[in-house]
Write a protein that holds these residues in place. Structure first.
Motif, mmCIF file in Angstrom:
data_model
loop_
_atom_site.group_PDB
_atom_site.id
_atom_site.type_symbol
_atom_site.label_atom_id
_atom_site.label_comp_id
_atom_site.label_asym_id
_atom_site.label_seq_id
_atom_site.Cartn_x
_atom_site.Cartn_y
_atom_site.Cartn_z
ATOM 1 N N LEU A 142 0.817 -1.215 0.000
ATOM 2 C CA LEU A 142 0.000 0.000 0.000
ATOM 3 C C LEU A 142 0.855 1.272 0.000
ATOM 4 O O LEU A 142 0.403 2.332 -0.444
ATOM 5 C CB LEU A 142 -0.942 0.008 1.202
ATOM 6 C CG LEU A 142 -2.078 -1.022 1.177
ATOM 7 C CD1 LEU A 142 -2.911 -0.932 2.451
ATOM 8 C CD2 LEU A 142 -2.965 -0.814 -0.051
ATOM 9 N N ARG A 143 2.072 1.167 0.515
ATOM 10 C CA ARG A 143 2.934 2.363 0.546
ATOM 11 C C ARG A 143 3.246 2.874 -0.851
ATOM 12 O O ARG A 143 3.460 4.071 -1.044
ATOM 13 C CB ARG A 143 4.224 2.054 1.306
ATOM 14 C CG ARG A 143 4.056 1.983 2.815
ATOM 15 C CD ARG A 143 5.391 2.038 3.539
ATOM 16 N NE ARG A 143 6.142 0.810 3.379
ATOM 17 C CZ ARG A 143 6.084 -0.217 4.224
ATOM 18 N NH1 ARG A 143 5.275 -0.154 5.278
ATOM 19 N NH2 ARG A 143 6.799 -1.313 4.023
ATOM 20 N N GLU A 144 3.286 1.974 -1.824
ATOM 21 C CA GLU A 144 3.633 2.367 -3.196
ATOM 22 C C GLU A 144 2.420 2.446 -4.111
ATOM 23 O O GLU A 144 2.551 2.859 -5.272
ATOM 24 C CB GLU A 144 4.635 1.353 -3.776
ATOM 25 C CG GLU A 144 5.888 1.159 -2.939
ATOM 26 C CD GLU A 144 6.705 2.445 -2.840
ATOM 27 O OE1 GLU A 144 6.679 3.239 -3.809
ATOM 28 O OE2 GLU A 144 7.353 2.638 -1.799
ATOM 29 N N ALA A 145 1.261 2.057 -3.637
ATOM 30 C CA ALA A 145 0.084 1.971 -4.507
ATOM 31 C C ALA A 145 -0.583 3.329 -4.700
ATOM 32 O O ALA A 145 -0.495 4.209 -3.838
ATOM 33 C CB ALA A 145 -0.912 0.983 -3.930
ATOM 34 N N ARG A 146 -1.262 3.473 -5.827
ATOM 35 C CA ARG A 146 -2.112 4.643 -6.061
ATOM 36 C C ARG A 146 -3.582 4.244 -6.137
ATOM 37 O O ARG A 146 -4.442 4.939 -5.618
ATOM 38 C CB ARG A 146 -1.703 5.338 -7.355
ATOM 39 C CG ARG A 146 -0.345 6.027 -7.304
ATOM 40 C CD ARG A 146 -0.088 6.784 -8.589
ATOM 41 N NE ARG A 146 -0.131 5.885 -9.752
ATOM 42 C CZ ARG A 146 -0.221 6.304 -11.014
ATOM 43 N NH1 ARG A 146 -0.309 7.596 -11.274
ATOM 44 N NH2 ARG A 146 -0.233 5.427 -12.006
ATOM 45 N N ALA A 160 -10.502 -2.831 5.337
ATOM 46 C CA ALA A 160 -9.347 -2.622 4.462
ATOM 47 C C ALA A 160 -9.544 -1.378 3.603
ATOM 48 O O ALA A 160 -8.605 -0.589 3.406
ATOM 49 C CB ALA A 160 -9.127 -3.848 3.580
ATOM 50 N N ALA A 161 -10.765 -1.171 3.101
ATOM 51 C CA ALA A 161 -11.045 0.022 2.299
ATOM 52 C C ALA A 161 -10.855 1.286 3.121
ATOM 53 O O ALA A 161 -10.374 2.315 2.613
ATOM 54 C CB ALA A 161 -12.469 -0.050 1.752
ATOM 55 N N TYR A 162 -11.219 1.211 4.400
ATOM 56 C CA TYR A 162 -11.020 2.370 5.274
ATOM 57 C C TYR A 162 -9.543 2.706 5.429
ATOM 58 O O TYR A 162 -9.138 3.868 5.370
ATOM 59 C CB TYR A 162 -11.653 2.087 6.636
ATOM 60 C CG TYR A 162 -11.390 3.151 7.679
ATOM 61 C CD1 TYR A 162 -11.687 4.483 7.422
ATOM 62 C CD2 TYR A 162 -10.853 2.813 8.917
ATOM 63 C CE1 TYR A 162 -11.450 5.462 8.377
ATOM 64 C CE2 TYR A 162 -10.607 3.783 9.873
ATOM 65 C CZ TYR A 162 -10.903 5.106 9.592
ATOM 66 O OH TYR A 162 -10.657 6.073 10.532
ATOM 67 N N VAL A 163 -8.710 1.668 5.606
ATOM 68 C CA VAL A 163 -7.267 1.894 5.717
ATOM 69 C C VAL A 163 -6.731 2.493 4.418
ATOM 70 O O VAL A 163 -5.950 3.451 4.433
ATOM 71 C CB VAL A 163 -6.536 0.582 6.039
ATOM 72 C CG1 VAL A 163 -5.026 0.762 5.938
ATOM 73 C CG2 VAL A 163 -6.912 0.099 7.435
ATOM 74 N N ARG A 169 -5.243 6.834 -0.757
ATOM 75 C CA ARG A 169 -5.182 6.068 -1.993
ATOM 76 C C ARG A 169 -6.584 5.968 -2.592
ATOM 77 O O ARG A 169 -7.572 5.947 -1.871
ATOM 78 C CB ARG A 169 -4.653 4.657 -1.757
ATOM 79 C CG ARG A 169 -3.298 4.513 -1.076
ATOM 80 C CD ARG A 169 -2.229 5.411 -1.631
ATOM 81 N NE ARG A 169 -0.901 5.022 -1.154
ATOM 82 C CZ ARG A 169 -0.164 5.771 -0.344
ATOM 83 N NH1 ARG A 169 -0.624 6.943 0.088
ATOM 84 N NH2 ARG A 169 1.045 5.376 0.014
ATOM 85 N N GLU A 170 -6.641 5.918 -3.902
ATOM 86 C CA GLU A 170 -7.922 5.715 -4.563
ATOM 87 C C GLU A 170 -8.391 4.295 -4.297
ATOM 88 O O GLU A 170 -7.620 3.337 -4.423
ATOM 89 C CB GLU A 170 -7.774 5.946 -6.067
ATOM 90 C CG GLU A 170 -9.070 5.800 -6.841
ATOM 91 C CD GLU A 170 -8.872 6.001 -8.334
ATOM 92 O OE1 GLU A 170 -9.707 5.487 -9.102
ATOM 93 O OE2 GLU A 170 -7.872 6.640 -8.718
ATOM 94 N N CYS A 171 -9.659 4.138 -3.946
ATOM 95 C CA CYS A 171 -10.164 2.827 -3.551
ATOM 96 C C CYS A 171 -11.480 2.529 -4.256
ATOM 97 O O CYS A 171 -12.366 3.390 -4.341
ATOM 98 C CB CYS A 171 -10.374 2.768 -2.034
ATOM 99 S SG CYS A 171 -10.933 1.152 -1.429
ATOM 100 N N VAL A 172 -11.615 1.296 -4.747
ATOM 101 C CA VAL A 172 -12.868 0.826 -5.325
ATOM 102 C C VAL A 172 -13.193 -0.525 -4.714
ATOM 103 O O VAL A 172 -12.308 -1.368 -4.522
ATOM 104 C CB VAL A 172 -12.789 0.730 -6.864
ATOM 105 C CG1 VAL A 172 -11.655 -0.183 -7.296
ATOM 106 C CG2 VAL A 172 -14.114 0.242 -7.440
ATOM 107 N N GLU A 200 -17.419 9.407 1.390
ATOM 108 C CA GLU A 200 -16.006 9.508 1.766
ATOM 109 C C GLU A 200 -15.074 9.269 0.577
ATOM 110 O O GLU A 200 -13.853 9.246 0.735
ATOM 111 C CB GLU A 200 -15.684 8.502 2.869
ATOM 112 C CG GLU A 200 -16.366 8.798 4.192
ATOM 113 C CD GLU A 200 -15.886 10.089 4.822
ATOM 114 O OE1 GLU A 200 -14.671 10.372 4.723
ATOM 115 O OE2 GLU A 200 -16.722 10.811 5.386
ATOM 116 N N GLY A 201 -15.649 9.081 -0.594
ATOM 117 C CA GLY A 201 -14.826 8.964 -1.793
ATOM 118 C C GLY A 201 -14.530 7.563 -2.269
ATOM 119 O O GLY A 201 -13.789 7.379 -3.246
ATOM 120 N N VAL A 202 -15.084 6.529 -1.596
ATOM 121 C CA VAL A 202 -14.865 5.156 -2.044
ATOM 122 C C VAL A 202 -15.761 4.878 -3.246
ATOM 123 O O VAL A 202 -16.966 5.115 -3.206
ATOM 124 C CB VAL A 202 -15.179 4.150 -0.920
ATOM 125 C CG1 VAL A 202 -14.990 2.720 -1.419
ATOM 126 C CG2 VAL A 202 -14.298 4.405 0.286
#
Length: 422
Positions: A142-146, A160-163, A169-172, A200-202
């Motif tokens: 996750l440190r390197e993910a976008r 996990a989506a909350y983290v 990070r963009e999350c779907v 919240e943008g998910v």
């Protein structure tokens, strides 16, 4: 309660999670003076597994912070996975080639994560989230993910989506149900929680299934059943778990959905064997119905204690193990609390604490699940006082009674009530 050496000298516990530790502690509390051997499949000492999708994943907790402390004199052996069982000679065989004889056996192997056939889980960027090693690997990715895709919108998937969102990070989220956490909080509350997560943008791809997972230039490509696709740097598979009964075969006991037990958690078909936690399927006296499983953290603790008491009872009658599910989570500014059993056929009565707010869940709500007008479960979001009142009433009534509960009059005078069918 002191037990003679000739009665039970050696108790083996297969598993090293919450249920296993609770069983060992209960044996010690009840005065068992024989040898207790705990076989753990992981190299890590027993730990709080819920931390894997919370503090361990964010880095706010170290492994030592998640360890389960216990005072029972236990011979804990890490890296031992049970592979077979001789119920006649009373021996557990492990993958290390060792044999462990027992006078009493407690099965607390929990559950294993489920991934669809053919998914290349373990390749860089494609993760499951179940144990400490999974949490470490995912935290690094996750440190390197976008862009991160979470497949499965149960409790673990939503945490996990909350983290992911907290790391900017963009999350779907992709799930076959039209709402999140359907099994955990019910369809009505799950729909309202999904609305809050969208705010919240998910990004939500609900009501959709993943057909294929493949490598792409951007990382991973998820092809969905409506012809669309999702691109992600990291994919998290959170599609649930199955009871770990691989070493327990049909020649030993019924393993259709966990180990079939009686009301006291004795495994049917074998002597001196009990089960506890997510691996146990038993007729829960609280509801007086067909055998089923309960895989929450608090349930594992209570079942571990009950299984230990049953084992020490030997051939004597043992108390039944009634259990009322109770669990909670904090995510996206929502305090979610659940008590009791939820079912898709329930009628659901929803009370809004702040009527008129667009985000109903964030404003506070209580959903009471009813069957034939009788409360079976309650879900609260950002309503801790109301939840405590209702949960206490339900628990005070005891097993099978299924009390009629309602919000206190002083709290309902300023609330709008809705009747919905889940």
């Amino acid at each position: 309660m002191r037990h003679r050496a000739g009665d039970l000298d050696r108790i083996v516990i297969v598993g090293a999670g919450r249920a296993a530790v609770a069983a060992a502690e209960e044996l010690h509390r009840l005065g068992f003076t024989g040898a207790i051997t705990m076989l753990g499949g992981e190299a890590h000492p027993p730990y709080h597994r819920p931390a894997c999708s919370k503090g361990l994943l964010t880095g706010r907790q170290r492994p030592a912070d998640a360890h389960l402390s216990f005072s029972a004199p236990v011979r804990w052996l890490p890296g031992r996975t049970a592979e077979d069982l001789d119920v006649t000679r009373q021996i557990v065989y492990t993958q290390t080639g060792e044999e462990f004889e027992y006078d009493g056996l407690i099965v607390a192997t929990g559950a294993k994560p489920v991934s669809p056939p053919g998914w290349p889980v373990g390749e860089p960027g494609l993760h499951v989230l179940h144990d400490i090693e999974d949490a470490f690997a995912l935290a690094g990715a996750l440190r390197e993910a976008r862009r991160v895709a979470v497949v499965g919108a149960g409790f673990t998937g939503c945490e996990a989506a909350y983290v992911v969102s907290s790391l900017a990070r963009e999350c779907v989220i992709v799930d076959s149900n039209p709402q999140v956490m359907t099994r955990a909080v019910g369809a009505v509350t799950g729909g309202l929680v999904a609305d809050s997560m969208r705010h919240e943008g998910v990004r939500m791809r609900l009501g959709r299934r993943v057909r294929t997972v493949s490598r792409s230039r951007r990382g991973w490509r998820l092809d969905l059943d409506d012809g669309s696709h999702v691109d992600a740097d990291v994919v998290i598979s959170a599609l649930g778990e199955r009871p770990d009964t691989s070493w327990f075969t049909a020649r030993h006991a019924d393993t259709g959905d966990g180990l079939l037990c009686d009301e006291s958690l004795r495994v049917l078909g074998v002597n001196r064997v009990v089960a506890a936690g997510a691996v146990a399927r038993w007729p829960n006296p609280w509801y007086g119905d067909a055998p089923g499983r309960c895989d929450q953290w608090i349930a594992a603790l209570e079942q571990g204690q009950a299984a230990a008491r049953t084992l020490l009872a030997g051939q004597r009658p043992a108390p039944a193990a009634p259990l009322q599910p109770r669990y909670w989570s904090d995510l996206f500014g929502l305090r979610i609390q659940v008590c009791g059993r939820l079912d898709g056929a329930d009628d659901v009565e929803v009370t809004e604490l702040r009527p008129g707010r667009r985000d109903i869940a964030r404003g506070g709500m209580v959903a009471v699940h009813l069957r034939d007008g009788v409360a079976r479960g309650v879900v609260a979001v950002n309503a801790p006082r109301q939840f405590t009142t209702l949960a206490r009433e339900m628990r005070a009534a005891g097993p099978v009674a299924r009390p009629r509960v309602s919000l206190p009059a002083a709290q309902t005078s300023h609330q709008r009530r809705l009747s919905l069918v889940g």
